[in-house]
Motif scaffolding. Structure first.
Motif, PDB file in Angstrom:
ATOM      1  N   TRP A 103       0.996  11.966  -9.807  1.00 28.23           N
ATOM      2  CA  TRP A 103       0.339  13.272  -9.734  1.00 28.23           C
ATOM      3  C   TRP A 103       1.354  14.401  -9.869  1.00 28.23           C
ATOM      4  O   TRP A 103       1.079  15.440 -10.493  1.00 28.23           O
ATOM      5  N   ALA A 104       2.533  14.205  -9.292  1.00 27.63           N
ATOM      6  CA  ALA A 104       3.588  15.211  -9.416  1.00 27.63           C
ATOM      7  C   ALA A 104       4.016  15.376 -10.869  1.00 27.63           C
ATOM      8  O   ALA A 104       4.370  16.480 -11.312  1.00 27.63           O
ATOM      9  N   ALA A 105       4.001  14.272 -11.631  1.00 22.33           N
ATOM     10  CA  ALA A 105       4.354  14.349 -13.053  1.00 22.33           C
ATOM     11  C   ALA A 105       3.270  15.032 -13.868  1.00 22.33           C
ATOM     12  O   ALA A 105       3.562  15.721 -14.863  1.00 22.33           O
ATOM     13  N   VAL A 106       2.027  14.874 -13.458  1.00 17.77           N
ATOM     14  CA  VAL A 106       0.899  15.464 -14.184  1.00 17.77           C
ATOM     15  C   VAL A 106       0.771  16.961 -13.900  1.00 17.77           C
ATOM     16  O   VAL A 106       0.364  17.744 -14.763  1.00 17.77           O
ATOM     17  N   ALA A 107       1.134  17.375 -12.686  1.00 12.67           N
ATOM     18  CA  ALA A 107       0.896  18.753 -12.240  1.00 12.67           C
ATOM     19  C   ALA A 107       1.514  19.830 -13.138  1.00 12.67           C
ATOM     20  O   ALA A 107       0.855  20.841 -13.424  1.00 12.67           O
ATOM     21  N   PRO A 108       2.776  19.689 -13.596  1.00 11.99           N
ATOM     22  CA  PRO A 108       3.348  20.770 -14.426  1.00 11.99           C
ATOM     23  C   PRO A 108       2.542  21.050 -15.691  1.00 11.99           C
ATOM     24  O   PRO A 108       2.358  22.217 -16.063  1.00 11.99           O
TER      25      PRO A 108
ATOM     26  N   ARG B 163       0.829  -1.206   0.000  1.00 11.27           N
ATOM     27  CA  ARG B 163       0.000   0.000   0.000  1.00 11.27           C
ATOM     28  C   ARG B 163       0.866   1.260   0.000  1.00 11.27           C
ATOM     29  O   ARG B 163       0.555   2.238  -0.687  1.00 11.27           O
ATOM     30  N   ARG B 164       1.941   1.261   0.795  1.00 10.13           N
ATOM     31  CA  ARG B 164       2.823   2.427   0.812  1.00 10.13           C
ATOM     32  C   ARG B 164       3.464   2.663  -0.556  1.00 10.13           C
ATOM     33  O   ARG B 164       3.588   3.795  -1.018  1.00 10.13           O
ATOM     34  N   ALA B 165       3.876   1.572  -1.202  1.00  9.66           N
ATOM     35  CA  ALA B 165       4.470   1.700  -2.536  1.00  9.66           C
ATOM     36  C   ALA B 165       3.466   2.245  -3.546  1.00  9.66           C
ATOM     37  O   ALA B 165       3.796   3.078  -4.390  1.00  9.66           O
ATOM     38  N   ALA B 166       2.207   1.771  -3.422  1.00 10.33           N
ATOM     39  CA  ALA B 166       1.169   2.243  -4.332  1.00 10.33           C
ATOM     40  C   ALA B 166       0.898   3.735  -4.123  1.00 10.33           C
ATOM     41  O   ALA B 166       0.722   4.492  -5.084  1.00 10.33           O
ATOM     42  N   ARG B 167       0.865   4.162  -2.829  1.00 12.57           N
ATOM     43  CA  ARG B 167       0.645   5.579  -2.552  1.00 12.57           C
ATOM     44  C   ARG B 167       1.802   6.423  -3.074  1.00 12.57           C
ATOM     45  O   ARG B 167       1.590   7.513  -3.604  1.00 12.57           O
ATOM     46  N   LEU B 168       3.010   5.901  -2.935  1.00 15.28           N
ATOM     47  CA  LEU B 168       4.171   6.633  -3.432  1.00 15.28           C
ATOM     48  C   LEU B 168       4.117   6.776  -4.953  1.00 15.28           C
ATOM     49  O   LEU B 168       4.370   7.851  -5.501  1.00 15.28           O
ATOM     50  N   ARG B 169       3.763   5.676  -5.627  1.00 17.35           N
ATOM     51  CA  ARG B 169       3.642   5.746  -7.090  1.00 17.35           C
ATOM     52  C   ARG B 169       2.569   6.742  -7.501  1.00 17.35           C
ATOM     53  O   ARG B 169       2.732   7.504  -8.450  1.00 17.35           O
ATOM     54  N   GLY B 170       1.457   6.725  -6.772  1.00 15.02           N
ATOM     55  CA  GLY B 170       0.383   7.665  -7.082  1.00 15.02           C
ATOM     56  C   GLY B 170       0.815   9.109  -6.901  1.00 15.02           C
ATOM     57  O   GLY B 170       0.512   9.971  -7.728  1.00 15.02           O
ATOM     58  N   ALA B 171       1.538   9.368  -5.800  1.00 16.35           N
ATOM     59  CA  ALA B 171       2.012  10.725  -5.549  1.00 16.35           C
ATOM     60  C   ALA B 171       2.985  11.180  -6.622  1.00 16.35           C
ATOM     61  O   ALA B 171       2.930  12.325  -7.099  1.00 16.35           O
ATOM     62  N   LEU B 172       3.879  10.279  -7.005  1.00 15.31           N
ATOM     63  CA  LEU B 172       4.834  10.632  -8.059  1.00 15.31           C
ATOM     64  C   LEU B 172       4.132  10.869  -9.390  1.00 15.31           C
ATOM     65  O   LEU B 172       4.517  11.769 -10.159  1.00 15.31           O
TER      66      LEU B 172
ATOM     67  N   LEU C   2       2.389  14.904 -22.993  1.00 14.77           N
ATOM     68  CA  LEU C   2       1.889  13.586 -23.400  1.00 14.77           C
ATOM     69  C   LEU C   2       2.556  12.465 -22.607  1.00 14.77           C
ATOM     70  O   LEU C   2       1.976  11.383 -22.458  1.00 14.77           O
ATOM     71  N   LEU C   3       3.748  12.700 -22.088  1.00 16.99           N
ATOM     72  CA  LEU C   3       4.461  11.640 -21.362  1.00 16.99           C
ATOM     73  C   LEU C   3       3.754  11.231 -20.073  1.00 16.99           C
ATOM     74  O   LEU C   3       3.554  10.022 -19.835  1.00 16.99           O
ATOM     75  N   PRO C   4       3.342  12.166 -19.188  1.00 19.57           N
ATOM     76  CA  PRO C   4       2.585  11.746 -18.006  1.00 19.57           C
ATOM     77  C   PRO C   4       1.271  11.068 -18.363  1.00 19.57           C
ATOM     78  O   PRO C   4       0.835  10.158 -17.651  1.00 19.57           O
ATOM     79  N   LEU C   5       0.653  11.500 -19.452  1.00 19.59           N
ATOM     80  CA  LEU C   5      -0.589  10.854 -19.881  1.00 19.59           C
ATOM     81  C   LEU C   5      -0.341   9.395 -20.242  1.00 19.59           C
ATOM     82  O   LEU C   5      -1.081   8.492 -19.813  1.00 19.59           O
ATOM     83  N   LEU C   6       0.698   9.157 -21.023  1.00 21.03           N
ATOM     84  CA  LEU C   6       1.017   7.773 -21.404  1.00 21.03           C
ATOM     85  C   LEU C   6       1.379   6.942 -20.178  1.00 21.03           C
ATOM     86  O   LEU C   6       1.007   5.763 -20.076  1.00 21.03           O
TER      87      LEU C   6
END
Length: 331
Positions: free
Chosen positions: A23-28, A12-21, A60-64
């Motif tokens: 979202w961080a990639a999508v934000a810019p 679960r911690r790994a999944a949350r970390l991946r999710g946070a990363l 397009l990279l964060p989307l992919l």
């Protein structure tokens, strides 16, 4: 039991970390789209917005990535950001419809000479090879004027309105046809660049007011106000009156609100009209990492048809010359 309990928690911690990363990639991309669509070109954002075409491709990279990881939320947000950025950038690579102009063809070339360091021989060669009718130059110096004359530019374009100056503020306008009502407009902001202008009498067409444009550059945050002032002071189009052309180094791309506001007065960007609006005109081309951006433009009255646009390297200058072939309304 300890192992079985720890593994799900670790997962679960790994999944949350991946999710946070993710979202961080999508934000810019989201932030960039908000700034561009909101016209928030202020302070340091002005320089960043010049690179919007690269941001559109990068979004397009964060989307992919989100699609590959099957993360619906980030994928939807990334898709919206990418769609917004692509929607404002992609049309520049597609030709647009042209007005039914039936008058003569005029070839106009604009070139920033980098304080006179641009190769005068290369510029005269462009004028000769492409049968240029009107030449607008920026950062035009007395030495450049002498060298261009020595190389025969006066024989090719005998009519002129010139304001050479040592350094970067000089401006010039040359033409194959007579120029009347000539003058020099002095920008108030920043370096105070000059803008030579005049009314060119092309046989078989209405008279055209042509100006060699050079608003201030937003090279630092404290210069952004000067940049906005100079762009706002550019002569607007007169859709119900005389034809007008602004050609030169605008220090702005189509992603900058002040330039779009100028276009809204009745101009079109020549390169954008023929699907060449993403071709870079300012480097630097000396190995620096900064990618090319499109800050040199030929803005023409919407009644003028654009047949082609091409950019050409001028050795010694960090700008590329822009050559536009235009079809004027019949006189």
């Amino acid at each position: 039991m300890i192992v079985e309990t720890t593994r799900p928690a670790t997962t679960r911690r790994a999944a949350r970390l991946r999710g946070a990363l993710l979202w961080a990639a999508v934000a810019p991309g989201c932030a960039w789209a908000a700034v561009r669509l909101g016209g928030l070109d202020r302070g340091p954002l002005v320089q960043l917005l010049a690179f919007t075409p690269y941001a559109a491709a990068g979004s397009l990279l964060p989307l992919l990535l989100a699609l590959a990881l099957r993360r619906r939320g980030p994928a939807v947000v990334a898709a919206l950001a990418s769609a917004a950025l692509v929607a404002v950038v992609a049309p520049r690579a597609l030709p647009s419809g042209q007005p039914p102009a039936a008058g003569p063809t005029v070839r106009l070339l604009t070139a920033n000479l980098l304080a006179g360091a641009g190769d005068a021989g290369a510029l005269v060669d462009l004028v000769r090879r492409h049968r240029v009718d009107v030449l607008a130059v920026q950062e035009f110096t007395p030495a450049a004027e002498v060298e261009l004359q020595r190389l025969g530019l006066d024989g090719l374009l005998p009519h002129r309105q010139l304001s050479p100056s040592i350094g970067t503020v000089g401006s010039g306008l040359y033409a194959r046809f007579p120029i009347s009502a000539g003058g020099v407009r002095h920008n108030r902001g920043g370096w105070g660049f000059d803008q030579a202008h005049g009314t060119v009498a092309v046989p078989g067409a209405p008279a055209i007011r042509v100006e060699s444009a050079h608003p201030s550059a937003p090279y630092a945050v404290d210069q952004v106000g000067h940049w906005r002032t100079d762009l706002a002071a550019q002569p607007p189009a007169t859709p119900g009156g005389p034809l007008g052309i602004l050609a030169g180094d605008f220090n702005a791309t189509l992603d900058h609100g002040p330039l779009r506001a100028l276009l809204d007065t009745g101009y079109v960007d020549a390169a954008d009209q023929v699907g060449a609006g993403l071709v870079g005109t300012w480097g630097p081309y000396d190995g620096d990492w900064i990618p090319p951006v499109t800050i040199d433009h030929v803005l023409v009255d919407r009644r003028i048809a654009v047949r082609s646009v091409a950019v050409h390297r001028v050795p010694g200058s960090d700008h590329r010359a822009v050559l536009a072939e235009l079809r004027l309304p019949a006189g």
